[in-house]
Design a protein around this motif. Structure first.
Motif, PDB file in Angstrom:
ATOM      1  N   LEU A  39      -9.874  -7.058   0.597  1.00 48.02           N
ATOM      2  CA  LEU A  39      -9.286  -6.527  -0.640  1.00 48.02           C
ATOM      3  C   LEU A  39      -8.363  -5.343  -0.368  1.00 48.02           C
ATOM      4  O   LEU A  39      -7.411  -5.105  -1.113  1.00 48.02           O
ATOM      5  CB  LEU A  39     -10.396  -6.128  -1.613  1.00 48.02           C
ATOM      6  CG  LEU A  39     -11.189  -7.287  -2.204  1.00 48.02           C
ATOM      7  CD1 LEU A  39     -12.308  -6.770  -3.077  1.00 48.02           C
ATOM      8  CD2 LEU A  39     -10.271  -8.202  -2.998  1.00 48.02           C
ATOM      9  N   THR A  40      -8.621  -4.604   0.688  1.00 49.99           N
ATOM     10  CA  THR A  40      -7.754  -3.485   1.030  1.00 49.99           C
ATOM     11  C   THR A  40      -6.442  -3.967   1.642  1.00 49.99           C
ATOM     12  O   THR A  40      -5.385  -3.381   1.410  1.00 49.99           O
ATOM     13  CB  THR A  40      -8.483  -2.535   2.002  1.00 49.99           C
ATOM     14  OG1 THR A  40      -9.704  -2.120   1.397  1.00 49.99           O
ATOM     15  CG2 THR A  40      -7.642  -1.321   2.309  1.00 49.99           C
ATOM     16  N   VAL A  41      -6.507  -5.032   2.405  1.00 43.22           N
ATOM     17  CA  VAL A  41      -5.316  -5.539   3.101  1.00 43.22           C
ATOM     18  C   VAL A  41      -4.451  -6.395   2.178  1.00 43.22           C
ATOM     19  O   VAL A  41      -3.249  -6.531   2.396  1.00 43.22           O
ATOM     20  CB  VAL A  41      -5.738  -6.329   4.353  1.00 43.22           C
ATOM     21  CG1 VAL A  41      -4.567  -6.984   5.024  1.00 43.22           C
ATOM     22  CG2 VAL A  41      -6.446  -5.417   5.326  1.00 43.22           C
ATOM     23  N   LEU A  42      -5.034  -6.937   1.140  1.00 39.20           N
ATOM     24  CA  LEU A  42      -4.321  -7.865   0.252  1.00 39.20           C
ATOM     25  C   LEU A  42      -3.017  -7.300  -0.321  1.00 39.20           C
ATOM     26  O   LEU A  42      -1.993  -8.003  -0.324  1.00 39.20           O
ATOM     27  CB  LEU A  42      -5.259  -8.317  -0.858  1.00 39.20           C
ATOM     28  CG  LEU A  42      -4.865  -9.557  -1.632  1.00 39.20           C
ATOM     29  CD1 LEU A  42      -4.744 -10.740  -0.686  1.00 39.20           C
ATOM     30  CD2 LEU A  42      -5.885  -9.853  -2.697  1.00 39.20           C
ATOM     31  N   PRO A  43      -2.949  -6.068  -0.797  1.00 36.62           N
ATOM     32  CA  PRO A  43      -1.668  -5.563  -1.306  1.00 36.62           C
ATOM     33  C   PRO A  43      -0.573  -5.450  -0.230  1.00 36.62           C
ATOM     34  O   PRO A  43       0.616  -5.482  -0.551  1.00 36.62           O
ATOM     35  CB  PRO A  43      -2.016  -4.180  -1.860  1.00 36.62           C
ATOM     36  CG  PRO A  43      -3.451  -4.228  -2.144  1.00 36.62           C
ATOM     37  CD  PRO A  43      -4.036  -5.133  -1.120  1.00 36.62           C
ATOM     38  N   GLU A  44      -0.964  -5.336   1.012  1.00 37.47           N
ATOM     39  CA  GLU A  44       0.039  -5.255   2.074  1.00 37.47           C
ATOM     40  C   GLU A  44       0.825  -6.545   2.230  1.00 37.47           C
ATOM     41  O   GLU A  44       1.943  -6.542   2.745  1.00 37.47           O
ATOM     42  CB  GLU A  44      -0.622  -4.891   3.399  1.00 37.47           C
ATOM     43  CG  GLU A  44      -1.095  -3.458   3.451  1.00 37.47           C
ATOM     44  CD  GLU A  44       0.043  -2.472   3.347  1.00 37.47           C
ATOM     45  OE1 GLU A  44       1.127  -2.756   3.875  1.00 37.47           O
ATOM     46  OE2 GLU A  44      -0.158  -1.423   2.738  1.00 37.47           O
ATOM     47  N   THR A  45       0.244  -7.654   1.773  1.00 39.24           N
ATOM     48  CA  THR A  45       0.987  -8.910   1.859  1.00 39.24           C
ATOM     49  C   THR A  45       2.235  -8.875   0.983  1.00 39.24           C
ATOM     50  O   THR A  45       3.224  -9.540   1.284  1.00 39.24           O
ATOM     51  CB  THR A  45       0.105 -10.092   1.445  1.00 39.24           C
ATOM     52  OG1 THR A  45      -0.380  -9.864   0.128  1.00 39.24           O
ATOM     53  CG2 THR A  45      -1.058 -10.262   2.397  1.00 39.24           C
ATOM     54  N   LEU A  46       2.193  -8.072  -0.078  1.00 40.53           N
ATOM     55  CA  LEU A  46       3.386  -7.936  -0.926  1.00 40.53           C
ATOM     56  C   LEU A  46       4.534  -7.302  -0.150  1.00 40.53           C
ATOM     57  O   LEU A  46       5.695  -7.682  -0.296  1.00 40.53           O
ATOM     58  CB  LEU A  46       3.063  -7.100  -2.154  1.00 40.53           C
ATOM     59  CG  LEU A  46       2.035  -7.678  -3.108  1.00 40.53           C
ATOM     60  CD1 LEU A  46       1.722  -6.679  -4.204  1.00 40.53           C
ATOM     61  CD2 LEU A  46       2.547  -8.962  -3.685  1.00 40.53           C
ATOM     62  N   VAL A  47       4.221  -6.346   0.684  1.00 44.13           N
ATOM     63  CA  VAL A  47       5.256  -5.689   1.484  1.00 44.13           C
ATOM     64  C   VAL A  47       5.817  -6.664   2.510  1.00 44.13           C
ATOM     65  O   VAL A  47       7.025  -6.702   2.752  1.00 44.13           O
ATOM     66  CB  VAL A  47       4.694  -4.427   2.160  1.00 44.13           C
ATOM     67  CG1 VAL A  47       5.749  -3.761   3.007  1.00 44.13           C
ATOM     68  CG2 VAL A  47       4.153  -3.465   1.127  1.00 44.13           C
ATOM     69  N   ILE A  48       4.954  -7.477   3.090  1.00 43.85           N
ATOM     70  CA  ILE A  48       5.412  -8.455   4.072  1.00 43.85           C
ATOM     71  C   ILE A  48       6.327  -9.476   3.402  1.00 43.85           C
ATOM     72  O   ILE A  48       7.379  -9.837   3.948  1.00 43.85           O
ATOM     73  CB  ILE A  48       4.214  -9.136   4.752  1.00 43.85           C
ATOM     74  CG1 ILE A  48       3.453  -8.099   5.583  1.00 43.85           C
ATOM     75  CG2 ILE A  48       4.660 -10.299   5.613  1.00 43.85           C
ATOM     76  CD1 ILE A  48       2.127  -8.580   6.106  1.00 43.85           C
ATOM     77  N   LEU A  49       5.966  -9.924   2.212  1.00 39.88           N
ATOM     78  CA  LEU A  49       6.821 -10.869   1.498  1.00 39.88           C
ATOM     79  C   LEU A  49       8.153 -10.223   1.117  1.00 39.88           C
ATOM     80  O   LEU A  49       9.206 -10.871   1.152  1.00 39.88           O
ATOM     81  CB  LEU A  49       6.117 -11.393   0.256  1.00 39.88           C
ATOM     82  CG  LEU A  49       4.945 -12.325   0.521  1.00 39.88           C
ATOM     83  CD1 LEU A  49       4.250 -12.675  -0.781  1.00 39.88           C
ATOM     84  CD2 LEU A  49       5.409 -13.572   1.232  1.00 39.88           C
ATOM     85  N   ALA A  50       8.129  -8.953   0.749  1.00 41.20           N
ATOM     86  CA  ALA A  50       9.376  -8.263   0.432  1.00 41.20           C
ATOM     87  C   ALA A  50      10.224  -8.085   1.682  1.00 41.20           C
ATOM     88  O   ALA A  50      11.458  -8.123   1.622  1.00 41.20           O
ATOM     89  CB  ALA A  50       9.080  -6.908  -0.204  1.00 41.20           C
TER      90      ALA A  50
END
Length: 91
Positions: free
Chosen positions: A71-82
């Protein structure tokens, strides 16, 4: 607040008229970089609450470490997609 609406409409109309013939206000690469920055800002804001909740849950029950980590790492996927958008945007 409503007294600003006619000024906003006039400014938007002027920008629409000028925008057809002029170059974009922000170049493509700068817009992509801005998108990555805003995604990172949003991910950081999301991790603020998720991280503290995950640490609290792990402190009470160590078996929740994997769930808290995901759950902590999940928001970082948004940065990778961006970040992918930077490579897809043409010059």
């Amino acid at each position: 607040m409503l007294e600003l609406a006619p000024a906003f409409v006039d400014a938007a109309a002027l920008l629409a008229q000028e925008g057809a013939a002029a170059a974009p206000a922000i170049p493509n690469k700068a817009a992509a970089a801005l998108a990555v920055g805003l995604a990172a800002l949003g991910a950081g804001y999301a991790e603020r609450g998720i991280g503290s909740a995950a640490v609290g849950a792990i402190a009470e029950d160590e078996s929740l470490f994997g769930t808290g980590l995901i759950l902590t790492v999940l928001p970082e996927t948004l940065v990778i997609l961006a970040l992918v958008a930077v490579f897809l945007v043409p010059q």
